[in-house]
Design a protein around this motif. Sequence first.
Motif, short mmCIF file in Angstrom:
data_model
loop_
_atom_site.label_atom_id
_atom_site.label_comp_id
_atom_site.label_asym_id
_atom_site.label_seq_id
_atom_site.Cartn_x
_atom_site.Cartn_y
_atom_site.Cartn_z
N SER A 130 -15.87 -4.37 0.34
CA SER A 130 -15.06 -5.59 0.36
C SER A 130 -14.40 -5.83 -1.00
O SER A 130 -13.20 -6.13 -1.08
N THR A 131 -15.16 -5.68 -2.06
CA THR A 131 -14.63 -5.85 -3.42
C THR A 131 -13.55 -4.81 -3.70
O THR A 131 -12.51 -5.13 -4.28
N HIS A 132 -13.79 -3.58 -3.30
CA HIS A 132 -12.82 -2.51 -3.52
C HIS A 132 -11.54 -2.76 -2.72
O HIS A 132 -10.44 -2.50 -3.20
N ARG A 133 -11.68 -3.28 -1.50
CA ARG A 133 -10.51 -3.59 -0.68
C ARG A 133 -9.68 -4.69 -1.36
O ARG A 133 -8.46 -4.61 -1.42
N GLU A 134 -10.36 -5.70 -1.90
CA GLU A 134 -9.66 -6.78 -2.63
C GLU A 134 -8.90 -6.21 -3.83
O GLU A 134 -7.77 -6.62 -4.11
N PHE A 135 -9.53 -5.28 -4.55
CA PHE A 135 -8.89 -4.66 -5.72
C PHE A 135 -7.58 -3.98 -5.30
O PHE A 135 -6.53 -4.19 -5.90
N ILE A 136 -7.66 -3.16 -4.24
CA ILE A 136 -6.48 -2.45 -3.73
C ILE A 136 -5.39 -3.45 -3.32
O ILE A 136 -4.21 -3.25 -3.61
N GLU A 137 -5.79 -4.52 -2.64
CA GLU A 137 -4.82 -5.53 -2.21
C GLU A 137 -4.14 -6.19 -3.40
O GLU A 137 -2.94 -6.46 -3.38
N GLN A 138 -4.92 -6.45 -4.46
CA GLN A 138 -4.34 -7.06 -5.66
C GLN A 138 -3.37 -6.11 -6.35
O GLN A 138 -2.31 -6.54 -6.81
N VAL A 139 -3.72 -4.84 -6.42
CA VAL A 139 -2.81 -3.86 -7.04
C VAL A 139 -1.52 -3.76 -6.22
O VAL A 139 -0.42 -3.76 -6.77
N ALA A 140 -1.65 -3.73 -4.89
CA ALA A 140 -0.47 -3.68 -4.02
C ALA A 140 0.41 -4.91 -4.21
O ALA A 140 1.64 -4.81 -4.27
N ALA A 141 -0.21 -6.08 -4.33
CA ALA A 141 0.55 -7.32 -4.55
C ALA A 141 1.28 -7.27 -5.89
O ALA A 141 2.43 -7.73 -6.00
N LEU A 142 0.65 -6.71 -6.91
CA LEU A 142 1.28 -6.57 -8.22
C LEU A 142 2.50 -5.65 -8.15
O LEU A 142 3.53 -5.93 -8.74
N ILE A 143 2.36 -4.54 -7.44
CA ILE A 143 3.46 -3.58 -7.32
C ILE A 143 4.66 -4.25 -6.64
O ILE A 143 5.80 -4.04 -7.02
#
Length: 144
Positions: free
Chosen positions: A22-35
Motif C-alpha cells: 500500500s505504501t509503495h503504491r502511494e509512492f508510485i501514485e505521488q511520483v506519477a502526479a508529480l510527472i
Amino acid sequence: MSKHQAVWDDTRHTLGMEEMDSTHREFIEQVAALIAAGNAEFPALFQALVNHTAAHFKAEGVLMRASKYRGLPEHEGEHHRVLGELQQLNRSLKRGHLPLVRAYVKEGLPEWFDTHLAMMDGALVMHLKKVGGKCEDSTGHPSP
C-alpha cells in the motif's frame, strides 16, 4: 524513454505484504502526479513526496529492527542516501531549479524504485515472512 515508469505493475511491484504494498503504491501514485503536475503545484507535491518517503523509510526501519534483519545496514544506508537526495532536491527546487528536479522525478526515481523494490524490499519481505511475525517491540520483548 525509460523502461521504468511511475505506473503500478502488480507483477513487478506487489510483494505480498499489504501495508508495504500500500505504501509503495502511494509512492508510485505521488511520483506519477508529480510527472503530470504543472509548475505551480509541483513544489507542494514534491514536499508531500519527501514527507511520505521519510515516513515510509522510518516504518521499514522499525520492521527491520523488530525482526532483527541482517540486511539493515545496507538497506537503511540506501534509504538515507535517497532521502538525502530528495531533501537536497527540495532545497534546489526552493531556489528555482525546477527542470533539474523534474528530470530526477521522471528519470531517476522510477528506476531507483524498481531496483530498490526488487533487490532490497523483496529480500526484506522474504525475511519477514520467514520470521513470521516473530518481531520484538521497542523494549526487546516479543510482540504478540
